[in-house]
Design a protein around this motif. Structure first.
Motif, PDB file in Angstrom:
ATOM      1  N   ASP A  83     -13.091-137.495  45.001  1.00  0.00           N
ATOM      2  CA  ASP A  83     -13.248-136.810  46.286  1.00  0.00           C
ATOM      3  C   ASP A  83     -12.724-137.677  47.425  1.00  0.00           C
ATOM      4  N   MET A  84     -13.034-138.978  47.370  1.00  0.00           N
ATOM      5  CA  MET A  84     -12.606-139.875  48.439  1.00  0.00           C
ATOM      6  C   MET A  84     -11.090-140.039  48.437  1.00  0.00           C
ATOM      7  N   ASP A  85     -10.503-140.113  47.245  1.00  0.00           N
ATOM      8  CA  ASP A  85      -9.038-140.199  47.154  1.00  0.00           C
ATOM      9  C   ASP A  85      -8.385-138.991  47.813  1.00  0.00           C
ATOM     10  N   PHE A  86      -8.961-137.812  47.578  1.00  0.00           N
ATOM     11  CA  PHE A  86      -8.381-136.608  48.174  1.00  0.00           C
ATOM     12  C   PHE A  86      -8.409-136.686  49.694  1.00  0.00           C
ATOM     13  N   VAL A  87      -9.537-137.138  50.246  1.00  0.00           N
ATOM     14  CA  VAL A  87      -9.644-137.241  51.703  1.00  0.00           C
ATOM     15  C   VAL A  87      -8.600-138.217  52.244  1.00  0.00           C
ATOM     16  N   PHE A  88      -8.532-139.402  51.671  1.00  0.00           N
ATOM     17  CA  PHE A  88      -7.579-140.408  52.147  1.00  0.00           C
ATOM     18  C   PHE A  88      -6.135-139.934  52.023  1.00  0.00           C
ATOM     19  N   ASN A  89      -5.828-139.192  50.961  1.00  0.00           N
ATOM     20  CA  ASN A  89      -4.444-138.798  50.698  1.00  0.00           C
ATOM     21  C   ASN A  89      -4.023-137.526  51.423  1.00  0.00           C
ATOM     22  N   ASN A  90      -4.986-136.699  51.869  1.00  0.00           N
ATOM     23  CA  ASN A  90      -4.624-135.395  52.418  1.00  0.00           C
ATOM     24  C   ASN A  90      -5.010-135.180  53.878  1.00  0.00           C
ATOM     25  N   LEU A  91      -5.976-135.929  54.394  1.00  0.00           N
ATOM     26  CA  LEU A  91      -6.306-135.792  55.813  1.00  0.00           C
ATOM     27  C   LEU A  91      -5.179-136.401  56.644  1.00  0.00           C
ATOM     28  N   LYS A  92      -4.685-135.647  57.612  1.00  0.00           N
ATOM     29  CA  LYS A  92      -3.592-136.157  58.443  1.00  0.00           C
ATOM     30  C   LYS A  92      -4.027-137.420  59.184  1.00  0.00           C
ATOM     31  N   THR A  93      -3.095-138.318  59.356  1.00  0.00           N
ATOM     32  CA  THR A  93      -3.425-139.632  59.914  1.00  0.00           C
ATOM     33  C   THR A  93      -3.536-139.654  61.430  1.00  0.00           C
ATOM     34  N   ASP A  94      -3.517-138.481  62.071  1.00  0.00           N
ATOM     35  CA  ASP A  94      -3.820-138.445  63.504  1.00  0.00           C
ATOM     36  C   ASP A  94      -5.274-138.046  63.748  1.00  0.00           C
ATOM     37  N   VAL A 122     -19.114-132.881  56.677  1.00  0.00           N
ATOM     38  CA  VAL A 122     -19.256-132.184  55.403  1.00  0.00           C
ATOM     39  C   VAL A 122     -19.380-133.172  54.251  1.00  0.00           C
ATOM     40  N   SER A 123     -19.965-132.681  53.175  1.00  0.00           N
ATOM     41  CA  SER A 123     -20.008-133.411  51.912  1.00  0.00           C
ATOM     42  C   SER A 123     -19.673-132.429  50.806  1.00  0.00           C
ATOM     43  N   PRO A 124     -19.220-132.900  49.653  1.00  0.00           N
ATOM     44  CA  PRO A 124     -18.928-131.972  48.551  1.00  0.00           C
ATOM     45  C   PRO A 124     -20.135-131.138  48.155  1.00  0.00           C
ATOM     46  N   GLY A 125     -21.343-131.706  48.256  1.00  0.00           N
ATOM     47  CA  GLY A 125     -22.543-130.957  47.913  1.00  0.00           C
ATOM     48  C   GLY A 125     -22.895-129.899  48.935  1.00  0.00           C
ATOM     49  N   GLY A 126     -22.512-130.103  50.184  1.00  0.00           N
ATOM     50  CA  GLY A 126     -22.833-129.146  51.232  1.00  0.00           C
ATOM     51  C   GLY A 126     -21.719-128.162  51.523  1.00  0.00           C
ATOM     52  N   TYR A 127     -20.478-128.548  51.188  1.00  0.00           N
ATOM     53  CA  TYR A 127     -19.323-127.680  51.431  1.00  0.00           C
ATOM     54  C   TYR A 127     -18.361-127.846  50.252  1.00  0.00           C
ATOM     55  N   PRO A 128     -18.625-127.153  49.144  1.00  0.00           N
ATOM     56  CA  PRO A 128     -17.808-127.337  47.937  1.00  0.00           C
ATOM     57  C   PRO A 128     -16.314-127.105  48.150  1.00  0.00           C
ATOM     58  N   ASP A 129     -15.967-126.239  49.085  1.00  0.00           N
ATOM     59  CA  ASP A 129     -14.552-125.931  49.336  1.00  0.00           C
ATOM     60  C   ASP A 129     -13.976-126.824  50.428  1.00  0.00           C
ATOM     61  N   TYR A 130     -14.418-128.090  50.469  1.00  0.00           N
ATOM     62  CA  TYR A 130     -13.998-129.001  51.539  1.00  0.00           C
ATOM     63  C   TYR A 130     -12.497-129.285  51.504  1.00  0.00           C
ATOM     64  N   ARG A 131     -11.876-129.189  50.333  1.00  0.00           N
ATOM     65  CA  ARG A 131     -10.439-129.487  50.240  1.00  0.00           C
ATOM     66  C   ARG A 131      -9.620-128.470  51.034  1.00  0.00           C
ATOM     67  N   ARG A 132      -9.969-127.210  50.900  1.00  0.00           N
ATOM     68  CA  ARG A 132      -9.277-126.185  51.687  1.00  0.00           C
ATOM     69  C   ARG A 132      -9.565-126.369  53.175  1.00  0.00           C
ATOM     70  N   LEU A 133     -10.801-126.743  53.501  1.00  0.00           N
ATOM     71  CA  LEU A 133     -11.171-126.979  54.893  1.00  0.00           C
ATOM     72  C   LEU A 133     -10.282-128.058  55.510  1.00  0.00           C
ATOM     73  N   ILE A 134     -10.071-129.141  54.785  1.00  0.00           N
ATOM     74  CA  ILE A 134      -9.236-130.235  55.296  1.00  0.00           C
ATOM     75  C   ILE A 134      -7.788-129.773  55.466  1.00  0.00           C
ATOM     76  N   CYS A 135      -7.233-129.174  54.438  1.00  0.00           N
ATOM     77  CA  CYS A 135      -5.806-128.854  54.439  1.00  0.00           C
ATOM     78  C   CYS A 135      -5.449-127.680  55.352  1.00  0.00           C
ATOM     79  N   GLN A 136      -6.327-126.694  55.466  1.00  0.00           N
ATOM     80  CA  GLN A 136      -5.985-125.482  56.203  1.00  0.00           C
ATOM     81  C   GLN A 136      -6.634-125.381  57.583  1.00  0.00           C
ATOM     82  N   THR A 137      -7.660-126.189  57.830  1.00  0.00           N
ATOM     83  CA  THR A 137      -8.355-126.065  59.109  1.00  0.00           C
ATOM     84  C   THR A 137      -8.301-127.358  59.918  1.00  0.00           C
ATOM     85  N   ILE A 138      -8.834-128.435  59.364  1.00  0.00           N
ATOM     86  CA  ILE A 138      -8.892-129.692  60.123  1.00  0.00           C
ATOM     87  C   ILE A 138      -7.498-130.220  60.421  1.00  0.00           C
TER      88      ILE A 138
END
Length: 293
Positions: free
Chosen positions: A173-184, A136-152
């Motif tokens: 956007d990159m800070d959010f990914v690094f800070n919120n995607l689980k490290t497994d 995903v990219s922010p341009g292709g999936y604007p709600d990527y933050r919810r996708l990361i936190c609630q699905t991935i």
């Protein structure tokens, strides 16, 4: 010539033949063919969704071949009438077109995200598998933050490809990914971050890949706690940094790392280092290529 009754074959011969053909097409032919595919026990090694600004698709990988299911809106295609085949997936009937030259099945849809969800659920149920990757990219999936936190983050073995090759990636956007995607999770970063971007925390993913990393600093390498690390076009990494890292690894540091790939440009020299690392320091192989540029 009499038709070959594939679905009448015993289990093992059917499984042998079915593993060499397009199983998604076969499953869509009828309820009976879908049941036969489901009972065959053939499972993919990967199932991914792709939501980028330029394309939306579902990809299923069987190892020896993969099947690309593209999603288009009616206004995006030149001739909608060419989409003559109809397949019912879930509660929706999709008009579709198969491109034999590209081996791509394209579905017409009104909404990329709900269509992809229905197709994925169909494939998961048919092949008894789970999602393995989101691209995903922010341009292709604007709600990527919810996708990361609630699905991935809630998935068992699902990785993330973030960004698009050749396009800018916003630092926030990159800070959010690094800070919120689980490290497994596995994380691959595409696109271009500003060369002044800085990591706020050490990398701690089992697998981390970045396709364009002029921002990646020596301290980012030394602080990384990954099993597999691949850094491309890392202009700030000098050959001396790489050599020091390898010497420290030989002396017992960085015990988690299993493989390392670095491409950097320094003083007109293009350096590629690929190191399959064994945790017991056996069979160490270091291959370095240096080209003048």
């Amino acid at each position: 010539m009499k038709p070959f009754r594939l679905l009448h074959l015993p289990h093992l011969p059917f499984r042998k033949i079915a593993s060499e053909i397009n199983l998604v097409f076969l499953s869509l032919c009828s309820k009976k063919s879908r049941l036969a595919v489901k009972l065959s026990g053939i499972k993919p090694i990967g199932l991914s969704k792709q939501h980028l600004s330029t394309s939306h698709s579902v990809i299923i990988d069987f190892g020896n071949f993969w099947i690309f299911l593209s999603l288009k809106k009616r206004e995006e295609v030149d001739d909608p009438e060419e989409f003559s085949a109809e397949y019912k997936i879930g509660e929706q009937v999709f008009k579709s077109k198969y491109n034999e030259n590209r081996d791509v099945l394209t579905f017409l849809c009104t909404d990329y995200y709900s269509a992809a969800d229905q197709i994925v659920e169909y494939l998961k149920n048919t092949f008894n598998c789970e999602m393995t990757e989101y691209k995903v990219s922010p341009g292709g999936y604007p709600d990527y933050r919810r996708l990361i936190c609630q699905t991935i983050n809630d998935s068992k073995n699902c990785g993330l490809d973030f960004g698009e090759s050749g396009q800018e990636v916003n630092a926030e956007d990159m800070d959010f990914v690094f800070n919120n995607l689980k490290t497994d999770k596995m994380l691959c970063v595409f696109g271009r971050l500003d060369k002044n971007y800085q990591l706020r925390n050490p990398l701690n993913f089992p697998y981390f890949f970045v396709s364009h990393a002029p921002w990646f600093r020596p301290e980012d390498l030394f602080n990384a706690n990954c099993e597999h690390l691949a850094i491309l076009f890392a202009e700030k990494l000098e050959p001396a940094n790489i050599n020091l890292y390898l010497k420290q690894w030989i002396n017992g540091e960085y015990s988690r790392i299993l493989s390392l790939r670095i491409e950097s440009i320094s003083s007109g020299i293009f350096v590629v280092t690929m190191v399959p690392l064994h945790p017991l320091h056996l069979n160490l192989v270091v291959v370095s290529f240096m080209f003048g540029v």
